[in-house]
Enzyme design. Structure first.
Site, PDB file in Angstrom:
ATOM      1  N   CYS A  86     -64.912  -1.149  16.166  1.00 29.97           N
ATOM      2  CA  CYS A  86     -65.562  -0.585  17.355  1.00 29.97           C
ATOM      3  C   CYS A  86     -67.025  -0.209  17.129  1.00 29.97           C
ATOM      4  CB  CYS A  86     -64.789   0.634  17.836  1.00 29.97           C
ATOM      5  SG  CYS A  86     -63.013   0.359  17.927  1.00 29.97           S
ATOM      6  N   HIS A 129     -68.929   7.965  21.919  1.00 35.58           N
ATOM      7  CA  HIS A 129     -67.924   6.932  21.665  1.00 35.58           C
ATOM      8  C   HIS A 129     -66.809   7.103  22.702  1.00 35.58           C
ATOM      9  CE1 HIS A 129     -66.065   3.737  19.491  1.00 35.58           C
ATOM     10  NE2 HIS A 129     -65.003   4.455  19.184  1.00 35.58           N
ATOM     11  N   GLU A 184     -65.012  13.957  18.090  1.00 33.29           N
ATOM     12  CA  GLU A 184     -66.409  13.719  18.441  1.00 33.29           C
ATOM     13  C   GLU A 184     -67.071  14.994  18.969  1.00 33.29           C
ATOM     14  OE1 GLU A 184     -69.163  10.326  20.603  1.00 33.29           O
ATOM     15  OE2 GLU A 184     -67.030  10.435  21.108  1.00 33.29           O
ATOM     16  N   LYS A 198     -67.232   4.330  28.852  1.00 36.25           N
ATOM     17  CA  LYS A 198     -65.969   3.590  28.705  1.00 36.25           C
ATOM     18  C   LYS A 198     -65.019   3.906  29.858  1.00 36.25           C
ATOM     19  CE  LYS A 198     -65.802   3.002  23.643  1.00 36.25           C
ATOM     20  NZ  LYS A 198     -67.081   3.632  23.254  1.00 36.25           N
ATOM     21  N   HIS A 220     -63.199  -0.131  26.872  1.00 37.56           N
ATOM     22  CA  HIS A 220     -63.632  -0.177  25.471  1.00 37.56           C
ATOM     23  C   HIS A 220     -63.775  -1.640  25.059  1.00 37.56           C
ATOM     24  CE1 HIS A 220     -64.254   0.562  21.373  1.00 37.56           C
ATOM     25  NE2 HIS A 220     -63.352   1.508  21.146  1.00 37.56           N
ATOM     26  N   PHE A 234     -62.369   2.271  13.831  1.00 36.05           N
ATOM     27  CA  PHE A 234     -61.226   2.223  12.929  1.00 36.05           C
ATOM     28  C   PHE A 234     -61.727   1.789  11.552  1.00 36.05           C
ATOM     29  CE2 PHE A 234     -57.525   1.354  16.125  1.00 36.05           C
ATOM     30  CZ  PHE A 234     -57.516   2.699  16.453  1.00 36.05           C
TER      31      PHE A 234
END
Length: 402
Positions: free
Chosen positions: A162, A294, A305, A326, A331, A390
């Protein structure tokens, strides 16, 4: 150290097939997430996504090109054409020899992979098209962009899940700042909305069946999207000498690794990347007015976050705006940071902060100003774009108004 500016941008995503339509949708808080229209969708438990609608490859590419371009490559080329056209650059001579392309993607040619697994394993065929490998390889989009625009300098693909496109744009930024290249085409692309791509994500059990609600207490997971965004990064004096319109300045970049867990995010790792980008830009936390988060809509990401931002900004966190687009476009995995950078440029140029839509209930662990549901007019001079992947790989970009 040379200054780096953005002189062109292009996109195709669930909100629009170009930058103006995408930014209009962001300003209106429009949602591009809807029911998926893909083969065997009835076999999926997750049936929504930020799918690119109204798109016909035949309108943009000939039959030979379609045979060679996976959907993610098609999206990249369309976005790159818009960006290079806006920049006004023509790559020839020394400029072509030294300029290149760095793009991010996570899955590469997932549609090609899915189609050919079906062909071999489901339909029992013993041969596949000779272009399968060059069509599905992760560097296909970067290679085709380099060929279409005569980019003969440093060119490659970054795959860090990502954070792929933020890592890619960070490398392009570093190359220009160091003097290695006068201009770079950079960004990211992803097209995983095929049966196999969605089925794989289902297995993680982090997907929402009904919508993306970042930072809202009733959130229940992320929603996949697809598309691309591409930018032209250029050395400032080079752009100024030719009278180019400058959209924003890229002033800082930082990367970090959590070195902790393959899927669970780390507050410390995220905070190091955020603080590092501010430090690399020669700025202080109070200089930052907006962060494109994010913001995936999972409890683990959102809480981590928010905690990382609070740690870095301290008392200034209460005066900071942070939103997740998003919630509108989904995403885009390896392409997500690139599409989100469009919202950062809009904040600097137009004074419009894209909202976090679908925000229903305050979360006591996410108390930041998430610009809920409606875009906001605000004057900001510096913005950040966060990407936390990830594998614990984090990448944060800092942009300044110019």
């Amino acid at each position: 150290m040379k200054r780096v500016v953005i002189t062109g941008q292009g996109t195709i995503n669930a909100l629009g097939h170009d930058v103006p339509s995408t930014l209009e949708a962001m300003r209106e808080g429009r949602c591009g997430i809807a029911d998926l229209d893909i083969r065997d969708v009835e076999r999926l438990s997750i049936r929504i996504g930020g799918q690119v609608r109204g798109y016909s490859p035949e309108a943009h590419f000939n039959r030979q090109q379609i045979a060679l371009y996976d959907r993610f490559t098609q999206f990249t080329l369309l976005a790159a054409r818009q960006a290079v056209s806006q920049s006004g650059l023509e790559f020839c001579g020394d400029l072509a020899a030294r300029s290149g392309v760095v793009l991010g993607t996570s899955g590469g040619g997932m549609n090609t992979l899915d189609e050919n697994y079906r062909s071999v394993y489901e339909e029992g065929k013993n041969r596949v098209h000779p272009f399968v490998v060059p069509k599905l390889m992760n560097n296909a989009a970067a290679s085709h962009v380099s060929m279409e625009f005569n980019l003969k300098g440093p060119s490659f693909t970054v795959a860090t899940a990502c954070a792929s496109s933020n890592h890619a744009m960070g490398q392009a930024f570093a190359m220009i700042r160091s003097g290695l290249a006068p201009a770079m085409v950079t960004g990211g692309s992803e097209s995983m909305l095929c049966f196999g791509g969605v089925k794989a994500w289902e297995g993680l059990r982090v997907m929402s069946k009904d919508g993306c609600r970042p930072f809202s207490a009733n959130r229940n997971g992320m929603v996949q999207g697809e598309g691309a965004a591409v930018f032209v990064f250029e050395e400032y004096e080079h752009a100024r000498a030719r009278g180019a319109e400058v959209l924003a300045e890229v002033v800082g970049f930082a990367m970090s690794s959590d070195a902790a867990d393959i899927v669970m995010p780390s507050k410390q790792g995220a905070a190091r990347a955020i603080a590092g980008a501010i430090r690399d830009a020669g700025l202080n936390p109070p200089d930052v007015g907006y962060i494109n988060a994010h913001g995936t809509g999972t409890a683990a990401n959102d809480k981590t976050e928010c905690a990382a931002v609070a740690d870095v900004f301290g008392a200034h966190a209460d005066r900071l705006m942070i939103s997740s687009t998003k919630s509108m476009h989904g995403h885009l995995i390896g392409g997500t940071g690139a599409v989100e950078l469009l919202a950062c440029v809009m904040a600097l140029r137009d004074g419009i902060i894209a909202p976090t839509i679908n925000y229903d209930e305050p979360d006591p662990e996410c108390t930041l100003d998430v610009v809920p549901n409606e875009a906001r007019e605000a004057k900001v001079e510096v913005v950040l774009s966060n990407a936390f992947a990830f594998g614990g790989l984090n990448a944060v970009l800092a942009l300044r108004k110019i």
